[in-house]
Design a protein around this motif. Structure first.
Motif, mmCIF file in Angstrom:
data_model
loop_
_atom_site.group_PDB
_atom_site.id
_atom_site.type_symbol
_atom_site.label_atom_id
_atom_site.label_comp_id
_atom_site.label_asym_id
_atom_site.label_seq_id
_atom_site.Cartn_x
_atom_site.Cartn_y
_atom_site.Cartn_z
ATOM 1 N N GLY A 24 -2.655 4.608 2.309
ATOM 2 C CA GLY A 24 -3.697 3.789 1.943
ATOM 3 C C GLY A 24 -4.521 3.412 2.713
ATOM 4 O O GLY A 24 -4.056 3.239 4.193
ATOM 5 N N SER A 25 -4.737 2.132 3.228
ATOM 6 C CA SER A 25 -5.766 1.441 3.272
ATOM 7 C C SER A 25 -5.390 -0.220 2.900
ATOM 8 O O SER A 25 -5.193 -0.385 1.912
ATOM 9 C CB SER A 25 -7.692 1.411 3.298
ATOM 10 O OG SER A 25 -7.760 2.370 4.497
ATOM 11 N N GLN A 39 -8.627 -3.514 10.117
ATOM 12 C CA GLN A 39 -9.134 -2.205 8.904
ATOM 13 C C GLN A 39 -7.920 -1.417 9.817
ATOM 14 O O GLN A 39 -8.075 -0.537 10.245
ATOM 15 C CB GLN A 39 -10.229 -1.415 9.212
ATOM 16 C CG GLN A 39 -10.614 -0.485 7.981
ATOM 17 C CD GLN A 39 -10.893 -0.838 6.434
ATOM 18 O OE1 GLN A 39 -11.103 -2.179 6.199
ATOM 19 N NE2 GLN A 39 -9.697 -0.300 6.188
ATOM 20 N N MET A 40 -6.767 -1.168 8.264
ATOM 21 C CA MET A 40 -5.952 -0.048 8.746
ATOM 22 C C MET A 40 -6.144 0.665 7.314
ATOM 23 O O MET A 40 -5.603 0.479 6.411
ATOM 24 C CB MET A 40 -4.288 -1.388 7.805
ATOM 25 C CG MET A 40 -3.841 -2.670 9.552
ATOM 26 S SD MET A 40 -3.119 -2.883 9.043
ATOM 27 C CE MET A 40 -3.281 -3.898 7.523
ATOM 28 N N ASN A 41 -6.337 2.260 7.809
ATOM 29 C CA ASN A 41 -5.775 2.978 7.630
ATOM 30 C C ASN A 41 -5.525 4.452 7.355
ATOM 31 O O ASN A 41 -4.893 4.455 8.543
ATOM 32 C CB ASN A 41 -8.448 3.803 7.902
ATOM 33 C CG ASN A 41 -8.932 3.436 7.553
ATOM 34 O OD1 ASN A 41 -9.179 2.177 6.233
ATOM 35 N ND2 ASN A 41 -9.648 2.916 7.739
ATOM 36 N N ASN A 42 -4.842 5.571 6.601
ATOM 37 C CA ASN A 42 -3.731 6.036 5.951
ATOM 38 C C ASN A 42 -2.330 5.548 7.558
ATOM 39 O O ASN A 42 -1.898 5.608 7.984
ATOM 40 C CB ASN A 42 -4.413 6.990 7.695
ATOM 41 C CG ASN A 42 -3.144 8.218 8.099
ATOM 42 O OD1 ASN A 42 -2.731 8.472 7.019
ATOM 43 N ND2 ASN A 42 -3.361 9.242 8.763
ATOM 44 N N LEU A 43 -2.596 4.819 6.304
ATOM 45 C CA LEU A 43 -1.291 3.916 7.011
ATOM 46 C C LEU A 43 0.444 4.527 5.999
ATOM 47 O O LEU A 43 -0.200 5.722 5.859
ATOM 48 C CB LEU A 43 -1.253 2.431 5.598
ATOM 49 C CG LEU A 43 -2.190 1.391 5.600
ATOM 50 C CD1 LEU A 43 -2.544 0.589 4.846
ATOM 51 C CD2 LEU A 43 -1.283 0.380 7.204
ATOM 52 N N ASP A 100 4.482 1.210 9.439
ATOM 53 C CA ASP A 100 3.426 -0.133 9.329
ATOM 54 C C ASP A 100 4.125 -1.164 9.077
ATOM 55 O O ASP A 100 3.436 -2.395 9.161
ATOM 56 C CB ASP A 100 1.988 0.723 9.162
ATOM 57 C CG ASP A 100 1.122 1.836 10.222
ATOM 58 O OD1 ASP A 100 0.715 2.446 9.046
ATOM 59 O OD2 ASP A 100 1.728 1.551 11.446
ATOM 60 N N ARG A 144 -6.557 -4.190 4.637
ATOM 61 C CA ARG A 144 -7.759 -4.991 5.691
ATOM 62 C C ARG A 144 -7.122 -5.926 6.049
ATOM 63 O O ARG A 144 -7.438 -6.143 4.766
ATOM 64 C CB ARG A 144 -9.419 -4.883 5.104
ATOM 65 C CG ARG A 144 -10.168 -5.597 6.930
ATOM 66 C CD ARG A 144 -11.345 -5.292 6.628
ATOM 67 N NE ARG A 144 -12.212 -6.051 5.358
ATOM 68 C CZ ARG A 144 -13.454 -7.340 4.972
ATOM 69 N NH1 ARG A 144 -14.211 -6.877 6.399
ATOM 70 N NH2 ARG A 144 -13.788 -8.365 4.906
ATOM 71 N N ALA A 186 0.995 -0.900 0.056
ATOM 72 C CA ALA A 186 0.108 0.139 -0.416
ATOM 73 C C ALA A 186 0.937 0.985 -0.543
ATOM 74 O O ALA A 186 1.553 1.458 0.686
ATOM 75 C CB ALA A 186 -0.780 0.820 1.282
ATOM 76 N N ARG A 233 -5.720 5.238 13.538
ATOM 77 C CA ARG A 233 -6.026 4.716 12.015
ATOM 78 C C ARG A 233 -6.258 3.245 12.046
ATOM 79 O O ARG A 233 -6.740 3.162 11.029
ATOM 80 C CB ARG A 233 -4.846 4.472 12.271
ATOM 81 C CG ARG A 233 -3.997 6.482 11.975
ATOM 82 C CD ARG A 233 -2.884 6.055 11.464
ATOM 83 N NE ARG A 233 -1.649 5.455 12.449
ATOM 84 C CZ ARG A 233 -0.964 4.058 11.387
ATOM 85 N NH1 ARG A 233 -1.141 4.119 10.513
ATOM 86 N NH2 ARG A 233 -0.292 3.476 12.234
ATOM 87 N N PHE A 234 -6.369 2.194 13.202
ATOM 88 C CA PHE A 234 -6.690 0.800 12.396
ATOM 89 C C PHE A 234 -8.011 1.174 13.355
ATOM 90 O O PHE A 234 -8.486 0.915 14.583
ATOM 91 C CB PHE A 234 -6.022 -0.027 13.623
ATOM 92 C CG PHE A 234 -4.218 -0.261 12.125
ATOM 93 C CD1 PHE A 234 -4.023 1.090 11.326
ATOM 94 C CD2 PHE A 234 -2.840 -0.800 12.700
ATOM 95 C CE1 PHE A 234 -2.778 0.957 11.301
ATOM 96 C CE2 PHE A 234 -2.314 -0.982 11.519
ATOM 97 C CZ PHE A 234 -2.105 -0.237 11.252
#
Length: 123
Positions: free
Chosen positions: A15-16, A81-85, A89, A18, A11, A66-67
């Motif tokens: 990005g995101s 769910q992992m957002n704004n990676l 990370d 899951r 990513a 973020r997660f």
């Protein structure tokens, strides 16, 4: 007993992804489920945990906000769910199950472990 993690990949920053963890061979609904991550040369870092009866959630400071961890007991599955990676990370992510987790981020609290899934965040 099996814990199968999937959903890792590549990513870009911001990005995101899951991650999923499908369990079998033990009473999933009676177990606390945690996500950990590890980079070469470092120990396992607790990322998130979800409880049993009240589904309480706990997050490591680097990922809080973020997660999001969730579980579906009907499908024996836990999601991350992992957002704004962020590049930091990047790691191999593992899911784990334990009957109790007094210190949720302590790997020794968990009995069963799955194979990891690689997450790489890079531009």
């Amino acid at each position: 007993v099996q814990l199968q993690a999937s959903g890792g990949g590549f990513a870009q920053p911001g990005g995101s992804l899951r991650l999923s963890c499908v369990a079998s061979g033990f009473p999933f609904e009676d177990y606390v489920i945690g996500w950990f991550r590890q980079v070469p040369g470092k120990g396992q870092e607790g990322v998130a945990c979800i409880g049993i009866s009240d589904w309480s959630t706990y997050y490591g400071i680097p990922v809080k906000g973020r997660f999001t961890i969730s579980r579906n007991n009907a499908e024996n599955t836990v999601y991350l769910q992992m957002n704004n990676l962020k590049p930091e990370d990047t790691a191999v992510y593992y899911c784990a199950a334990g009957l109790v987790a007094r210190t949720w981020h302590d790997p020794d609290e968990y009995t069963y472990w799955g194979r990891g899934t690689q997450v790489t965040v890079s531009s």
